[in-house]
Design an enzyme around this catalytic site. Sequence first.
Site, PDB file in Angstrom:
ATOM      1  N   SER A 130       0.834  -1.195   0.000  1.00  0.00           N
ATOM      2  CA  SER A 130       0.000   0.000   0.000  1.00  0.00           C
ATOM      3  C   SER A 130       0.877   1.256   0.000  1.00  0.00           C
ATOM      4  CB  SER A 130      -0.964  -0.042   1.192  1.00  0.00           C
ATOM      5  OG  SER A 130      -1.938   0.956   1.110  1.00  0.00           O
ATOM      6  N   ASP A 168      -9.046  -4.470  -6.349  1.00  0.00           N
ATOM      7  CA  ASP A 168      -8.585  -3.421  -5.441  1.00  0.00           C
ATOM      8  C   ASP A 168      -8.843  -2.026  -6.010  1.00  0.00           C
ATOM      9  OD1 ASP A 168      -7.276  -1.914  -3.523  1.00  0.00           O
ATOM     10  OD2 ASP A 168      -5.257  -2.462  -4.202  1.00  0.00           O
ATOM     11  N   HIS A 183      -6.426  -5.628  -1.845  1.00  0.00           N
ATOM     12  CA  HIS A 183      -5.234  -4.851  -1.532  1.00  0.00           C
ATOM     13  C   HIS A 183      -4.144  -5.715  -0.903  1.00  0.00           C
ATOM     14  CE1 HIS A 183      -3.770  -0.796  -1.480  1.00  0.00           C
ATOM     15  NE2 HIS A 183      -3.574  -0.758  -0.181  1.00  0.00           N
TER      16      HIS A 183
END
Length: 465
Positions: free
Chosen positions: A162, A393, A419
């Site tokens: 991320s 995602d 994710h």
Amino acid sequence: MAIRISTVLLLLTVPLTFASDGDLFFDQILDHFDPENDATFRQRYFEDTTYCDSALLRTSALPSTCPIFLYICGEATCAGIPNDYIREYARKFDAIVVTPEHRYYGRSSPFEELTYENLTYLSSRQAINDLAVFRNFYQGVFNAKHKLSDGSENPWITFGVSYSGGLASWFRLKFPHLTLGSLSSSGVAEAVLAYTAFDEQVATSVGEECASLLRNTTQSIEMSLKADSNKTKAMFGATGMIDGDFMYLVADAAATSVQYGYQDTVCDAMNRSKNAGVNLTAALADYCNSFWYRTFGINPLSYSQEKLKLVVPGEYTGSRQWWFQKCTEVAFFQVAPPRNSIRSPIVDLDYHRDLCSNVFAPGLWPDVEATNLYYGGKEISGSNIFFTRASQDPWQHVARSESTSAEPAMLITCANCGHGVDMRGCPEFPPRARGDDSSCDRPNNVDETREEIQKNIAAWLETRR
């Protein structure tokens, strides 16, 4: 990435496991860009030497041959080294894993109060310089422990998911002499002001039938607000919030469920309620109270701007810090798309402009062009950086998608691939032990990506043989 998690609740309700959670600290430089500022702060980190220690006992390998995997913690308290797929990479390569906590988060805050003035040194640019200092510090600790010469160097590789996936790629870009390569798992690459593609992807991932149901739910809640605002917000445990904050909370209930591979959960729950004749407002409130808050450790009041104004840092805070980073450099403002939006149209750029000014300082607004100029955005031009994205995602549209020999990029496709799936498994929150992908709709696709990553790691390490 953008969910506002109350980690106190998270630790009480989510069975997270860690490869290592013993606190270690070192002195970090406060301002890497002012040579006359000699202030420092205590930064927390974690280490796991299990596989290197085992290799040294069973073979005649030298300590300097153990790879060191720098696994970056991002925009939240770092409670340890996650027991996700990093453990498998460490096992396969007899590697040490070290994880520094991001400045200003958890127990690594330079100041007793997170005032706007004190947040001056919170940025991704300071953070990647923190990684450089930490990397050299830990190499020195390792050399001293094993009685190696000061110039001895282990091979280092960087990992992140991320925002920390973005940091991993930026660290390799800016400090290629300090790491052989980086894995950017669902890593953000391009700062975006109005990130409408986020909600557009949510609609795509859930399918038209569920997307229509969620749009109708948003409209039902907006009507309920007009009829009785206090009663409606109380159903969600959000009494006292302004409407914009509340509708952001409502949008996140579905959006983050999709982000982490739970789209079937939210769609099935809403369909059951609709078929049972339950009012859609009540149906989403029940989903939040019975599943979303508990699974994700969400405190609904953390969405309130009044809570974001609180300046006393705690070990389990992070929302104020991340919003500061959004309001100063990366934005990622999840605004309602112009057509067929699941998110309420009151969550627009004006809402975010008011939030930045209200919570921090009048007129504060992120310079995303400067951020993208500094790092390159999706056109980041580095080497030995492996980028992954996941098909469901919503963050995939700010990740690098073009694949080259120097910067491979892979899209992992399956019905519940969200994710960070290559590191965390399915669904992705909480992370599955050792990144277990057996619950992924198409685990072979996840395995193929992991095999490619492993090949790249092996090639990077081979350059140091």
